[in-house]
Design a protein around this motif. Structure first.
Motif, PDB file in Angstrom:
ATOM      1  N   ILE A 209      59.015 -69.178  -0.317  1.00  0.00           N
ATOM      2  CA  ILE A 209      59.553 -69.549   0.995  1.00  0.00           C
ATOM      3  C   ILE A 209      60.822 -70.386   0.877  1.00  0.00           C
ATOM      4  O   ILE A 209      61.811 -70.156   1.592  1.00  0.00           O
ATOM      5  CB  ILE A 209      58.481 -70.313   1.805  1.00  0.00           C
ATOM      6  CG1 ILE A 209      57.317 -69.377   2.144  1.00  0.00           C
ATOM      7  CG2 ILE A 209      59.082 -70.905   3.080  1.00  0.00           C
ATOM      8  CD1 ILE A 209      56.117 -70.097   2.728  1.00  0.00           C
ATOM      9  N   ILE A 210      60.815 -71.367  -0.026  1.00  0.00           N
ATOM     10  CA  ILE A 210      61.937 -72.306  -0.084  1.00  0.00           C
ATOM     11  C   ILE A 210      62.926 -72.012  -1.202  1.00  0.00           C
ATOM     12  O   ILE A 210      63.947 -72.692  -1.326  1.00  0.00           O
ATOM     13  CB  ILE A 210      61.435 -73.762  -0.213  1.00  0.00           C
ATOM     14  CG1 ILE A 210      60.744 -73.988  -1.573  1.00  0.00           C
ATOM     15  CG2 ILE A 210      60.504 -74.125   0.932  1.00  0.00           C
ATOM     16  CD1 ILE A 210      60.397 -75.441  -1.841  1.00  0.00           C
ATOM     17  N   GLY A 211      62.634 -71.010  -2.011  1.00  0.00           N
ATOM     18  CA  GLY A 211      63.576 -70.608  -3.050  1.00  0.00           C
ATOM     19  C   GLY A 211      63.590 -71.513  -4.267  1.00  0.00           C
ATOM     20  O   GLY A 211      64.661 -71.937  -4.719  1.00  0.00           O
ATOM     21  N   ALA A 212      62.419 -71.823  -4.772  1.00  0.00           N
ATOM     22  CA  ALA A 212      62.316 -72.641  -5.984  1.00  0.00           C
ATOM     23  C   ALA A 212      61.050 -72.228  -6.724  1.00  0.00           C
ATOM     24  O   ALA A 212      60.088 -71.767  -6.118  1.00  0.00           O
ATOM     25  CB  ALA A 212      62.257 -74.127  -5.630  1.00  0.00           C
ATOM     26  N   SER A 213      61.036 -72.388  -8.030  1.00  0.00           N
ATOM     27  CA  SER A 213      59.857 -72.043  -8.801  1.00  0.00           C
ATOM     28  C   SER A 213      58.749 -73.063  -8.559  1.00  0.00           C
ATOM     29  O   SER A 213      59.009 -74.204  -8.142  1.00  0.00           O
ATOM     30  CB  SER A 213      60.192 -71.997 -10.288  1.00  0.00           C
ATOM     31  OG  SER A 213      60.468 -73.303 -10.769  1.00  0.00           O
ATOM     32  N   SER A 214      57.509 -72.669  -8.820  1.00  0.00           N
ATOM     33  CA  SER A 214      56.387 -73.592  -8.654  1.00  0.00           C
ATOM     34  C   SER A 214      56.551 -74.800  -9.572  1.00  0.00           C
ATOM     35  O   SER A 214      56.205 -75.925  -9.204  1.00  0.00           O
ATOM     36  CB  SER A 214      55.063 -72.877  -8.948  1.00  0.00           C
ATOM     37  OG  SER A 214      55.054 -72.345 -10.266  1.00  0.00           O
ATOM     38  N   ARG A 215      57.116 -74.570 -10.763  1.00  0.00           N
ATOM     39  CA  ARG A 215      57.345 -75.687 -11.690  1.00  0.00           C
ATOM     40  C   ARG A 215      58.352 -76.673 -11.122  1.00  0.00           C
ATOM     41  O   ARG A 215      58.177 -77.893 -11.233  1.00  0.00           O
ATOM     42  CB  ARG A 215      57.819 -75.147 -13.036  1.00  0.00           C
ATOM     43  CG  ARG A 215      58.141 -76.253 -14.051  1.00  0.00           C
ATOM     44  CD  ARG A 215      58.538 -75.680 -15.398  1.00  0.00           C
ATOM     45  NE  ARG A 215      57.410 -75.018 -16.052  1.00  0.00           N
ATOM     46  CZ  ARG A 215      57.471 -74.517 -17.281  1.00  0.00           C
ATOM     47  NH1 ARG A 215      58.604 -74.588 -17.970  1.00  0.00           N
ATOM     48  NH2 ARG A 215      56.408 -73.942 -17.812  1.00  0.00           N
ATOM     49  N   THR A 216      59.415 -76.142 -10.502  1.00  0.00           N
ATOM     50  CA  THR A 216      60.428 -77.015  -9.900  1.00  0.00           C
ATOM     51  C   THR A 216      59.843 -77.835  -8.763  1.00  0.00           C
ATOM     52  O   THR A 216      60.095 -79.042  -8.653  1.00  0.00           O
ATOM     53  CB  THR A 216      61.615 -76.183  -9.387  1.00  0.00           C
ATOM     54  OG1 THR A 216      62.256 -75.550 -10.488  1.00  0.00           O
ATOM     55  CG2 THR A 216      62.625 -77.065  -8.650  1.00  0.00           C
ATOM     56  N   ILE A 217      59.042 -77.191  -7.907  1.00  0.00           N
ATOM     57  CA  ILE A 217      58.423 -77.914  -6.789  1.00  0.00           C
ATOM     58  C   ILE A 217      57.519 -79.015  -7.303  1.00  0.00           C
ATOM     59  O   ILE A 217      57.544 -80.145  -6.814  1.00  0.00           O
ATOM     60  CB  ILE A 217      57.628 -76.939  -5.892  1.00  0.00           C
ATOM     61  CG1 ILE A 217      58.562 -75.909  -5.264  1.00  0.00           C
ATOM     62  CG2 ILE A 217      56.895 -77.719  -4.792  1.00  0.00           C
ATOM     63  CD1 ILE A 217      57.836 -74.810  -4.513  1.00  0.00           C
ATOM     64  N   SER A 218      56.710 -78.684  -8.315  1.00  0.00           N
ATOM     65  CA  SER A 218      55.803 -79.673  -8.885  1.00  0.00           C
ATOM     66  C   SER A 218      56.572 -80.862  -9.439  1.00  0.00           C
ATOM     67  O   SER A 218      56.206 -82.024  -9.215  1.00  0.00           O
ATOM     68  CB  SER A 218      54.964 -79.015  -9.984  1.00  0.00           C
ATOM     69  OG  SER A 218      54.105 -79.942 -10.586  1.00  0.00           O
ATOM     70  N   ARG A 219      57.659 -80.570 -10.160  1.00  0.00           N
ATOM     71  CA  ARG A 219      58.471 -81.638 -10.752  1.00  0.00           C
ATOM     72  C   ARG A 219      59.122 -82.497  -9.681  1.00  0.00           C
ATOM     73  O   ARG A 219      59.158 -83.725  -9.775  1.00  0.00           O
ATOM     74  CB  ARG A 219      59.538 -81.028 -11.661  1.00  0.00           C
ATOM     75  CG  ARG A 219      60.499 -82.050 -12.266  1.00  0.00           C
ATOM     76  CD  ARG A 219      61.508 -81.380 -13.175  1.00  0.00           C
ATOM     77  NE  ARG A 219      62.237 -80.300 -12.518  1.00  0.00           N
ATOM     78  CZ  ARG A 219      63.243 -80.492 -11.662  1.00  0.00           C
ATOM     79  NH1 ARG A 219      63.644 -81.722 -11.362  1.00  0.00           N
ATOM     80  NH2 ARG A 219      63.862 -79.445 -11.126  1.00  0.00           N
ATOM     81  N   LEU A 220      59.638 -81.855  -8.619  1.00  0.00           N
ATOM     82  CA  LEU A 220      60.299 -82.589  -7.544  1.00  0.00           C
ATOM     83  C   LEU A 220      59.334 -83.514  -6.816  1.00  0.00           C
ATOM     84  O   LEU A 220      59.668 -84.668  -6.506  1.00  0.00           O
ATOM     85  CB  LEU A 220      60.936 -81.616  -6.551  1.00  0.00           C
ATOM     86  CG  LEU A 220      62.243 -80.957  -6.990  1.00  0.00           C
ATOM     87  CD1 LEU A 220      62.641 -79.875  -5.990  1.00  0.00           C
ATOM     88  CD2 LEU A 220      63.355 -81.998  -7.111  1.00  0.00           C
TER      89      LEU A 220
END
Length: 261
Positions: free
Chosen positions: A185-196
């Motif tokens: 939906i937001i254009g980012a990997s699950s790893r990136t979201i988790s890190r953010l």
């Protein structure tokens, strides 16, 4: 959605402190919002009745019965009365702040401290610091310095992608997207979201989401909404599953937060 009414901060809260600890009592109608403001001193807000939502630029705090929120000096904050609220605010001179938490937070209030706070409602701000009233306020300061922190703080992320997630969850709390689905939906990997989430809030996404659910739940409970409807609103499979999550995270059953009025 209820219509929220904006009201001004109390006059007392904007004046120079006349005493090392100043006590301000105030009643706020349900669905009222005290406009964003700040103080040059520390503030502890305790709701004798009702439930408050305190929002700063970086966090939101639900303040239910038996808890109070500690705010550092110069922190801009907005206060919303979710229900009708009778509150007591304590303003602390900066010379006293070394005894209090170094970060804004919600503190758990035991029965003894609650009794002290209720007694402080009868103190006028021309009291004698070295007298009995001053001693009572110094004892409140001491007990607040020992009060445990509780989990009703919800840090806000800053990344626009995470803010998009937050906006969508607030509009539809029942959605149970995992990080892979959010990534699409937001254009980012699950790893990136988790890190953010970890870097911007200090929490994992799952813990952050549970805290958001708890804040939404307490708000709904205090308005009289049924546990069944709240469970459905938040996307739980059953009221018992919701109640279990709530008790594990708060130490209390949802009925504890039901309005007593």
């Amino acid at each position: 959605m209820p219509k929220f009414i904006k009201i001004s901060p109390s006059i007392e809260s904007q004046q120079k402190l006349a005493m090392p600890i100043t006590v301000v009592r105030r009643s706020i109608a349900a669905n009222s919002v005290v406009s964003k403001h700040s103080h040059k001193w520390g503030q502890f807000v305790y709701a004798n009745k009702g439930v408050l939502l305190v929002v700063t630029d970086s966090d939101s705090y639900v303040v239910p019965p038996e808890q109070g929120v500690w705010l550092l000096p110069e922190i801009e904050h907005e206060v919303t009365a979710i229900t009708k609220v009778a509150l007591t605010s304590f303003y602390f001179d900066n010379d006293l702040l070394e005894r209090l938490p170094a970060q804004s937070c919600v503190l758990k209030i035991n029965n003894f401290l609650k009794a002290l706070i209720l007694e402080a409602n009868f103190i006028t701000n021309d009291y004698i610091w070295s007298g009995a009233d001053g001693l009572l306020l110094r004892l409140i300061l001491e007990k607040l310095s020992l009060a445990p922190n509780v989990i009703f703080q919800l840090p806000f992320p800053k990344d626009p992608r995470l803010l998009t997630m937050l906006s969508m969850i607030q509009k539809e709390p029942s959605n149970r997207y995992d990080l892979r689905q959010w990534g699409e939906i937001i254009g980012a990997s699950s790893r990136t979201i988790s890190r953010l989430f970890k870097s911007e809030t200090g929490l994992s996404y799952s813990i952050w989401r549970q805290r958001l659910n708890i804040q939404i739940a307490i708000s709904q409970i205090t308005k009289g909404e049924s546990i069944s409807n709240i469970s459905s609103l938040l996307g739980y499979e059953s009221p018992s599953a919701f109640t279990h999550m709530f008790k594990v995270n708060t130490g209390m059953t949802p009925s504890f937060y039901r309005s007593k009025e």
